[in-house]
Design an enzyme around this catalytic site. Structure first.
Site, PDB file in Angstrom:
ATOM      1  N   SER A 141      -3.291  -4.232   0.218  1.00  0.00           N
ATOM      2  CA  SER A 141      -2.044  -3.927   1.163  1.00  0.00           C
ATOM      3  C   SER A 141      -2.345  -3.463   2.342  1.00  0.00           C
ATOM      4  O   SER A 141      -2.855  -4.184   3.303  1.00  0.00           O
ATOM      5  CB  SER A 141      -1.341  -2.604   0.265  1.00  0.00           C
TER       6      SER A 141
ATOM      7  N   ASN B  89       8.125   4.885   3.973  1.00  0.00           N
ATOM      8  CA  ASN B  89       7.424   4.061   4.628  1.00  0.00           C
ATOM      9  C   ASN B  89       7.739   2.524   4.508  1.00  0.00           C
ATOM     10  O   ASN B  89       7.185   1.685   4.957  1.00  0.00           O
ATOM     11  CB  ASN B  89       6.014   3.861   3.775  1.00  0.00           C
TER      12      ASN B  89
ATOM     13  N   ASP C 107       4.850  -6.467   1.425  1.00  0.00           N
ATOM     14  CA  ASP C 107       5.922  -5.894   0.725  1.00  0.00           C
ATOM     15  C   ASP C 107       6.698  -4.500   1.172  1.00  0.00           C
ATOM     16  O   ASP C 107       7.355  -3.826   0.657  1.00  0.00           O
ATOM     17  CB  ASP C 107       5.379  -5.561  -0.669  1.00  0.00           C
TER      18      ASP C 107
ATOM     19  N   SER D 283      -3.041  12.224  -2.870  1.00  0.00           N
ATOM     20  CA  SER D 283      -2.809  10.704  -2.471  1.00  0.00           C
ATOM     21  C   SER D 283      -3.291  10.078  -3.994  1.00  0.00           C
ATOM     22  O   SER D 283      -4.381  10.329  -4.368  1.00  0.00           O
ATOM     23  CB  SER D 283      -3.617  10.256  -1.297  1.00  0.00           C
ATOM     24  N   GLY D 284      -2.518   8.780  -4.130  1.00  0.00           N
ATOM     25  CA  GLY D 284      -2.969   7.948  -5.305  1.00  0.00           C
ATOM     26  C   GLY D 284      -3.603   6.951  -4.736  1.00  0.00           C
ATOM     27  O   GLY D 284      -4.237   6.230  -5.503  1.00  0.00           O
ATOM     28  N   THR D 285      -4.088   6.610  -3.445  1.00  0.00           N
ATOM     29  CA  THR D 285      -4.514   5.376  -3.033  1.00  0.00           C
ATOM     30  C   THR D 285      -5.688   5.970  -2.189  1.00  0.00           C
ATOM     31  O   THR D 285      -6.473   4.874  -1.806  1.00  0.00           O
ATOM     32  CB  THR D 285      -3.401   4.611  -2.269  1.00  0.00           C
TER      33      THR D 285
ATOM     34  N   GLU E  17      11.132   3.490  -0.120  1.00  0.00           N
ATOM     35  CA  GLU E  17      10.265   4.925   0.432  1.00  0.00           C
ATOM     36  C   GLU E  17      10.413   5.101   1.902  1.00  0.00           C
ATOM     37  O   GLU E  17      10.645   3.975   2.610  1.00  0.00           O
ATOM     38  CB  GLU E  17       8.648   4.719  -0.143  1.00  0.00           C
TER      39      GLU E  17
ATOM     40  N   ASP F 155       3.410  -5.253   6.243  1.00  0.00           N
ATOM     41  CA  ASP F 155       2.151  -4.411   5.990  1.00  0.00           C
ATOM     42  C   ASP F 155       1.388  -5.778   5.647  1.00  0.00           C
ATOM     43  O   ASP F 155       1.742  -6.928   5.641  1.00  0.00           O
ATOM     44  CB  ASP F 155       2.087  -3.447   4.986  1.00  0.00           C
TER      45      ASP F 155
ATOM     46  N   ASP G 100       0.151  -6.952   2.771  1.00  0.00           N
ATOM     47  CA  ASP G 100       0.577  -7.902   1.705  1.00  0.00           C
ATOM     48  C   ASP G 100       2.055  -8.251   1.714  1.00  0.00           C
ATOM     49  O   ASP G 100       2.455  -8.854   0.791  1.00  0.00           O
ATOM     50  CB  ASP G 100       0.099  -7.568   0.289  1.00  0.00           C
TER      51      ASP G 100
HETATM   52  P1  NG1 Z   1      -0.402   7.679  -1.693  1.00  0.00           P
HETATM   53  O1  NG1 Z   1      -1.689   7.641  -1.064  1.00  0.00           O
HETATM   54  O2  NG1 Z   1      -0.340   7.970  -3.436  1.00  0.00           O
HETATM   55  O3  NG1 Z   1       0.459   8.716  -0.821  1.00  0.00           O
HETATM   56  C1  NG1 Z   1       0.976   5.278  -0.319  1.00  0.00           C
HETATM   57  C2  NG1 Z   1       2.322   5.920  -0.207  1.00  0.00           C
HETATM   58  C3  NG1 Z   1       3.159   5.742  -1.357  1.00  0.00           C
HETATM   59  C4  NG1 Z   1       3.159   4.245  -1.984  1.00  0.00           C
HETATM   60  C5  NG1 Z   1       1.576   3.903  -2.275  1.00  0.00           C
HETATM   61  C6  NG1 Z   1       1.469   2.422  -2.624  1.00  0.00           C
HETATM   62  C7  NG1 Z   1       3.044   7.544   1.459  1.00  0.00           C
HETATM   63  C8  NG1 Z   1       2.976   8.781   1.980  1.00  0.00           C
HETATM   64  N1  NG1 Z   1       2.334   7.437   0.233  1.00  0.00           N
HETATM   65  O4  NG1 Z   1       0.637   6.247  -1.565  1.00  0.00           O
HETATM   66  O5  NG1 Z   1       4.589   5.883  -0.881  1.00  0.00           O
HETATM   67  O6  NG1 Z   1       3.816   3.241  -0.906  1.00  0.00           O
HETATM   68  O7  NG1 Z   1       0.928   4.227  -1.203  1.00  0.00           O
HETATM   69  O8  NG1 Z   1       1.263   1.656  -1.862  1.00  0.00           O
HETATM   70  O9  NG1 Z   1       3.491   6.608   2.227  1.00  0.00           O
HETATM   71 ZN    ZN Z   2       1.898  -3.552   0.588  1.00  0.00          ZN
END
Ligand code: NG1
Ligand code: ZN
Length: 522
Positions: free
Chosen positions: A66, A370, A278, A492-494, A368, A274, A276
């Site tokens: 992404s 973003n 999406d 963060s999850g990413t 979202e 972005d 990819d």
């Molecule tokens: P994380 O890194 O968990 O905050 C980010 C975005 C999410 C979502 C994911 C998946 C922010 C604050 N967080 O997640 O909204 O889009 O990436 O790509 O933008």
């Molecule tokens: Zn993306």
């Protein structure tokens, strides 16, 4: 068995690096591409199992990271109707990725099959897509090794946007949704857009494609759109390893400034995808040259309001609802709830949560902040709109074409771009008119690098911390010091960081709050 031996033999070519822990998170597996080879092989095995578990339905696999830098890559599974992998399977993905030996990989393949009562004689079918990252081709080859070793029928679609891969997966399992090809995708959404804006003045837009897969795909789409839309593609260099570098939707949203690579003419229409394709955000420069961002919250407001109004004009009794996350600007929520009188629900971060919640409405709008999101229609709503015989003909026409412009399977920059432009065309609005719907509260998003981000546990749709104990009370005390203050902290999850969000009545109060809370976290 033969299959066991085939899995073992092929696994030998994909050894795991020592000491790396993998997690299938909100965005699948995502990290430095150098570490992903064994993960890809094992995801191939899992995709086969998932297809077999669903009676041979087609599963999608997308290889992308992404908006992350070009050195990263990632992979995620797509379920048959184009939705994200069922959550209970994320654990299997993580287990497989972390197996220490080839024996363990093979053992897991069969134990997952047993646990899920999967008939291993069932056929399996998997479609694969990837973005423009240079690591993508080799990683797809490793993925295909896993798919082949476990006996799946593989269709490698090559370069695709993430939403195109979701679309094709859906169409393969549900032909009523469209023709399961890239051409089928262009045909469906371009026909629908032309119908939606028929008789209106064609718009002109410049699109920053983040030097990613969106660039060639958007160029392809323009040949289908003909005169209905004037598109200029910028930042489309997919050859030189500059993907997402100082460009793209994430850069624009995080920095609240224009991407590099081109100038903004006053009051033009601009957007950024972005890597990819999406996610999407819009922006413009006013006469004085000031930059104005129109993010996912604004898309919700624009599209939500338009759909509500059009449903009313069409005389249909359908409930439209909106889903946001804690990152939504407080004034967008205020506008939706108090001015538009729309129900607004909140979920955890991650589109799968928003999508799930949006399914509770006849028409659910979710984005979202973003810029990742879409609109979904219940089957009942779809039938009501299709079969309505009374009501305003123009409003019905708009709804019927809008449904087909929208990619309901997942947030889609290309499709969302057309939805927004369709609404602007009908309203005869410039971006400044859209911008005037409400005024954002000053907000700030800060990343904090901590020792262990997993020590932070959130509750109440990410708005509060349960752990570490006491921290929430200290955040609350800071929030109370500023007017219209709001702040929350989540891992963060990413990325390996903790995110701190703050907003308040004034820029100064907002920044003080953000940095004070960041200090508490550190
Ligand atoms: P994380 O890194 O968990 O905050 C980010 C975005 C999410 C979502 C994911 C998946 C922010 C604050 N967080 O997640 O909204 O889009 O990436 O790509 O933008
Ligand atoms: Zn993306």
């Amino acid at each position: 068995s033969n299959v066991r031996q085939a899995i073992l033999d092929a696994s030998a070519a994909h050894p795991a690096p020592a000491g790396v822990h993998y997690t299938y998170g909100t965005a699948g597996f995502r990290m430095n591409a150098d570490l992903l080879d064994p993960v890809m092989y094992r995801v191939g095995l899992l995709a086969t199992l998932r297809s077999k578990a669903l009676g041979g339905k087609v599963i999608g696999v997308m290889v992308t990271a992404s908006h992350n830098p070009v050195r990263d890559n990632g992979v995620k599974l797509v379920d048959p109707m184009g939705e994200m992998l069922k959550q209970s399977w994320e654990g299997y993905a993580t287990q497989l990725a972390n197996a220490q030996t080839h024996e363990e990989v093979a053992d897991l393949y069969f134990s997952i099959a047993q646990e899920c009562e999967i008939d291993l004689d069932q056929s399996a079918s998997v479609v694969v897509g990837r973005d423009t990252r240079p690591s993508g081709e080799a990683l797809v080859a490793s993925l295909i090794d896993g798919l082949t070793a476990s006996g799946a029928i593989v269709t490698d679609l090559g370069l695709k946007t993430t939403p195109q891969l979701h679309f094709v997966t859906r169409c393969l399992n549900d032909p009523s949704y469209g023709t399961p090809t890239e051409e089928g995708y262009y045909q469906k959404i371009s026909d629908a857009y032309k119908t939606l804006v028929a008789g209106l003045e064609p718009l002109k837009i410049t699109v920053d494609c983040a030097h990613g897969v969106g660039a060639p795909k958007l160029r392809d789409l323009t040949t289908y759109l003909g005169d209905a839309l004037d598109v200029t593609v910028v930042n489309g260099d997919v050859e030189h390893g500059i993907l997402n570098y100082h460009v793209g939707a994430d850069f624009v949203k995080v920095n609240v400034k224009q991407p590099e690579g081109f100038d903004l003419a006053p009051n033009g229409i601009y957007c950024s995808f972005d890597g990819d394709a999406d996610r999407i955000v819009f922006y413009y420069a006013d006469e004085a040259g000031a930059f104005h961002l129109l993010d996912g919250d604004r898309i919700t407001a624009l599209v939500g309001a338009f759909i509500i109004e059009t449903v009313r004009q069409a005389g249909l009794d359908l409930q439209v609802g909106v889903v946001q996350t804690a990152y939504a600007n407080g004034n967008s929520t205020h506008y939706l709830r108090d001015s538009l009188q729309v129900p607004v629900a909140f979920t955890q971060t991650g589109v799968k949560h928003l999508h799930h919640k949006a399914e509770e409405y006849d028409i659910g709008v979710y984005f979202e902040a973003n810029g990742h999101g879409t609109v979904i229609f219940s089957t009942a709503a779809r039938n009501t709109i299709r079969n309505a015989t009374h009501g305003d003909a123009k409003a019905l026409h708009i709804l019927r074409s809008l449904i087909n412009v929208i990619n309901e399977t997942v947030g889609d920059a290309i499709s969302d771009m057309l939805v927004v432009l369709g609404v602007l065309a009908h309203r005869q609005w410039a971006l400044a008119d859209w911008d005037a719907l409400y005024k954002d509260l000053p907000s700030r998003l800060v990343k904090v690098v901590v020792g262990n981000r997993h020590a932070f546990k959130t509750i109440n749709a990410d708005t509060q911390l349960e752990e570490p104990a006491d921290l929430q009370a200290r955040i609350d005390a800071e929030v109370a010091k500023v007017s219209r203050g709001r702040s929350f902290v989540r891992p963060s999850g990413t990325e390996d960081v903790v995110r701190v969000y703050a907003e308040a009545e004034t820029r100064e109060e907002c920044d003080t709050l953000a940095y004070t809370v960041a200090g508490l976290v550190f």
